[in-house]
Design an enzyme around this catalytic site. Structure first.
Site, PDB file in Angstrom:
ATOM      1  N   TYR A  33     -28.614  -7.923  21.560  1.00 45.18           N
ATOM      2  CA  TYR A  33     -29.206  -9.009  20.785  1.00 45.18           C
ATOM      3  C   TYR A  33     -28.137  -9.835  20.102  1.00 45.18           C
ATOM      4  O   TYR A  33     -26.965  -9.450  20.067  1.00 45.18           O
ATOM      5  CB  TYR A  33     -30.210  -8.445  19.771  1.00 45.18           C
ATOM      6  CG  TYR A  33     -29.607  -7.776  18.544  1.00 45.18           C
ATOM      7  CD1 TYR A  33     -28.975  -6.542  18.628  1.00 45.18           C
ATOM      8  CD2 TYR A  33     -29.654  -8.406  17.300  1.00 45.18           C
ATOM      9  CE1 TYR A  33     -28.422  -5.942  17.496  1.00 45.18           C
ATOM     10  CE2 TYR A  33     -29.107  -7.808  16.168  1.00 45.18           C
ATOM     11  CZ  TYR A  33     -28.496  -6.579  16.267  1.00 45.18           C
ATOM     12  OH  TYR A  33     -27.942  -6.006  15.148  1.00 45.18           O
ATOM     13  N   ARG A  52     -20.167 -13.633  22.729  1.00 46.90           N
ATOM     14  CA  ARG A  52     -20.323 -12.200  22.474  1.00 46.90           C
ATOM     15  C   ARG A  52     -21.503 -11.644  23.271  1.00 46.90           C
ATOM     16  O   ARG A  52     -21.452 -10.522  23.784  1.00 46.90           O
ATOM     17  CB  ARG A  52     -20.498 -11.917  20.980  1.00 46.90           C
ATOM     18  CG  ARG A  52     -20.545 -10.414  20.686  1.00 46.90           C
ATOM     19  CD  ARG A  52     -20.540 -10.105  19.206  1.00 46.90           C
ATOM     20  NE  ARG A  52     -21.713 -10.652  18.561  1.00 46.90           N
ATOM     21  CZ  ARG A  52     -21.878 -10.718  17.240  1.00 46.90           C
ATOM     22  NH1 ARG A  52     -20.936 -10.280  16.425  1.00 46.90           N
ATOM     23  NH2 ARG A  52     -22.976 -11.242  16.732  1.00 46.90           N
ATOM     24  N   LYS A 151     -23.342  -5.223  21.050  1.00 47.27           N
ATOM     25  CA  LYS A 151     -24.409  -5.441  20.055  1.00 47.27           C
ATOM     26  C   LYS A 151     -25.754  -4.986  20.619  1.00 47.27           C
ATOM     27  O   LYS A 151     -26.586  -5.811  21.014  1.00 47.27           O
ATOM     28  CB  LYS A 151     -24.437  -6.921  19.644  1.00 47.27           C
ATOM     29  CG  LYS A 151     -25.182  -7.186  18.349  1.00 47.27           C
ATOM     30  CD  LYS A 151     -24.819  -8.534  17.782  1.00 47.27           C
ATOM     31  CE  LYS A 151     -25.693  -8.965  16.619  1.00 47.27           C
ATOM     32  NZ  LYS A 151     -25.590  -8.123  15.446  1.00 47.27           N
ATOM     33  N   GLU A 183     -17.752  -0.256   8.920  1.00 47.73           N
ATOM     34  CA  GLU A 183     -18.390  -1.545   8.585  1.00 47.73           C
ATOM     35  C   GLU A 183     -19.671  -1.262   7.810  1.00 47.73           C
ATOM     36  O   GLU A 183     -20.028  -0.107   7.578  1.00 47.73           O
ATOM     37  CB  GLU A 183     -18.683  -2.340   9.863  1.00 47.73           C
ATOM     38  CG  GLU A 183     -19.572  -1.605  10.854  1.00 47.73           C
ATOM     39  CD  GLU A 183     -19.708  -2.303  12.211  1.00 47.73           C
ATOM     40  OE1 GLU A 183     -19.581  -3.536  12.266  1.00 47.73           O
ATOM     41  OE2 GLU A 183     -19.954  -1.586  13.202  1.00 47.73           O
ATOM     42  N   LEU A 207     -18.504  -3.781  15.250  1.00 46.87           N
ATOM     43  CA  LEU A 207     -18.941  -5.004  15.923  1.00 46.87           C
ATOM     44  C   LEU A 207     -17.938  -6.115  15.608  1.00 46.87           C
ATOM     45  O   LEU A 207     -17.503  -6.253  14.465  1.00 46.87           O
ATOM     46  CB  LEU A 207     -20.336  -5.406  15.438  1.00 46.87           C
ATOM     47  CG  LEU A 207     -20.891  -6.592  16.235  1.00 46.87           C
ATOM     48  CD1 LEU A 207     -21.330  -6.158  17.621  1.00 46.87           C
ATOM     49  CD2 LEU A 207     -22.029  -7.256  15.507  1.00 46.87           C
TER      50      LEU A 207
HETATM   51  N1  PDD Z   1     -25.859  -8.008  12.192  1.00 47.33           N
HETATM   52  N2  PDD Z   1     -21.540  -5.308  12.046  1.00 47.33           N
HETATM   53  C1  PDD Z   1     -22.780  -4.931  12.386  1.00 47.33           C
HETATM   54  C2  PDD Z   1     -23.072  -3.500  12.608  1.00 47.33           C
HETATM   55  C3  PDD Z   1     -23.799  -5.903  12.513  1.00 47.33           C
HETATM   56  O1  PDD Z   1     -25.038  -5.531  12.873  1.00 47.33           O
HETATM   57  C4  PDD Z   1     -23.495  -7.276  12.258  1.00 47.33           C
HETATM   58  C5  PDD Z   1     -24.517  -8.366  12.407  1.00 47.33           C
HETATM   59  C6  PDD Z   1     -22.165  -7.606  11.895  1.00 47.33           C
HETATM   60  C7  PDD Z   1     -21.749  -9.026  11.630  1.00 47.33           C
HETATM   61  O2  PDD Z   1     -21.701  -9.787  12.811  1.00 47.33           O
HETATM   62  P1  PDD Z   1     -21.956 -11.358  12.798  1.00 47.33           P
HETATM   63  O3  PDD Z   1     -21.001 -11.926  11.800  1.00 47.33           O
HETATM   64  O4  PDD Z   1     -21.651 -11.783  14.164  1.00 47.33           O
HETATM   65  O5  PDD Z   1     -23.386 -11.588  12.379  1.00 47.33           O
HETATM   66  C8  PDD Z   1     -21.222  -6.599  11.817  1.00 47.33           C
HETATM   67  C9  PDD Z   1     -26.910  -8.967  12.384  1.00 47.33           C
HETATM   68  C10 PDD Z   1     -26.830 -10.129  11.445  1.00 47.33           C
HETATM   69  C11 PDD Z   1     -28.261  -8.271  12.351  1.00 47.33           C
HETATM   70  O6  PDD Z   1     -28.323  -7.184  12.905  1.00 47.33           O
HETATM   71  O7  PDD Z   1     -29.238  -8.810  11.819  1.00 47.33           O
END
Ligand code: PDD
Length: 287
Positions: A33, A52, A151, A183, A207
């Site tokens: 996703y 990504r 992801k 994270e 991620l």
């Molecule tokens: N989550 N690390 C994890 C485990 C995440 O699920 C996310 C993003 C990030 C940050 O990635 P980005 O900057 O590309 O959004 C880091 C999304 C927002 C979610 O699951 O809703």
């Protein structure tokens, strides 16, 4: 209001959108996703999210359901149909729905990927009250699988982590493996000491956040240095400031880690400056 959502080529009212019970994501979490934010009715960092997504799909040998240009058109159409000024677009691609449950991947010639997108309307997303107050986090063990750079929709443990945080009366959790922070449950984690932003280096352990990449690029504009390395909870607790990044929170100050207040216990000036720069630059580059 009933949303208009997208499922496999069709724009439908959310109440009429359907996916098979044999869909691999439903049975095996076999899907990936992306979450892209929308500000001023435009997409933030679409290119990064599209790239990504392609990488996640290729790591799992799932065929791309369409071209990235077509994906951009679908995103824009959903923003328009649902009148989104501020909010998010959720996109999910799964390995599709074969005729039956089977651990073996279905033949990609006969089972095509499932593509679903929907909008989340969040007026006030950029002007979030949480950013003014900062958030509190606890640390929890990171017991996720070894390919966190993909992801996937396997979000049970991150979801449990949010519940652990909620139960502890705080906002979120930072995950720790072998003594070092990986994270946040749905975001990347950072601390600031002096002029330096410290965050874990990219690997399969975390991620590769699209917001992370942008913020580290903008660090120079805030006259800050970046150090990508492992760090402990204790080190972050002794920092001047801390923050998280994600597509839905942008740059969000962290004011407490495992009960220890950082600095004055309010959002620090550097994290707030980074948030401002990120929002300004992202709005300028939005599509
Ligand atoms: N989550 N690390 C994890 C485990 C995440 O699920 C996310 C993003 C990030 C940050 O990635 P980005 O900057 O590309 O959004 C880091 C999304 C927002 C979610 O699951 O809703």
């Amino acid at each position: 209001m009933t949303r208009t959502v997208y499922v496999n080529g069709e724009y439908l009212p959310e109440t009429e959108a359907k996916v098979s019970i044999f869909d691999r994501a439903f049975l095996m979490a076999d899907g990936v996703y992306e979450v892209t934010s929308v500000l001023d009715g435009k997409l933030i960092d679409f290119d990064g999210h599209a790239k990504r997504l392609q990488r996640s799909l290729s790591e799992l040998d799932i065929a791309a359901p369409c071209t990235m240009d077509e994906l951009l058109d679908i995103h824009r159409e959903l923003v328009k149909l649902n009148n989104i000024e501020e909010g998010m677009i959720y996109l999910q691609v799964t390995r599709g729905a074969p005729d039956d449950r089977d651990f073996v991947f279905p033949d990609p010639e006969t089972t095509k990927p499932t593509l679903v997108l929907f909008t989340q309307n969040k007026p006030g997303l950029a002007d979030s009250p949480a950013a003014k107050k900062g958030i509190k986090v606890i640390s929890i063990d990171d017991i996720r699988w070894g390919r966190r750079d993909i992801k996937t929709v396997q979000l049970l443990y991150p979801s449990m982590g949010k519940m652990m945080a909620k139960k502890a009366g705080v906002d979120d959790a930072w995950m720790v493996e072998d003594g070092f922070v990986t994270e946040g449950t749905s975001n990347n984690a950072y601390f600031i000491k002096g002029n330096k932003i410290v965050t874990r280096a990219l690997s399969n352990d975390i991620l590769h956040g699209i917001t992370r990449a942008a913020v580290l690029r903008f660090a120079a504009e805030a006259q800050m240095e970046v150090e990508e390395r492992n760090f402990t909870i204790e080190e972050a607790q002794q920092a001047d400031e801390a923050f998280i990044t994600s597509a839905s929170t942008f740059v969000m100050p962290v004011v407490e880690i495992d009960g220890v207040s950082l600095g004055e216990g309010v959002p620090g000036p550097r994290a707030l400056r980074l948030r401002e720069i990120y929002l300004d630059e992202s709005r300028k580059a939005a599509v």
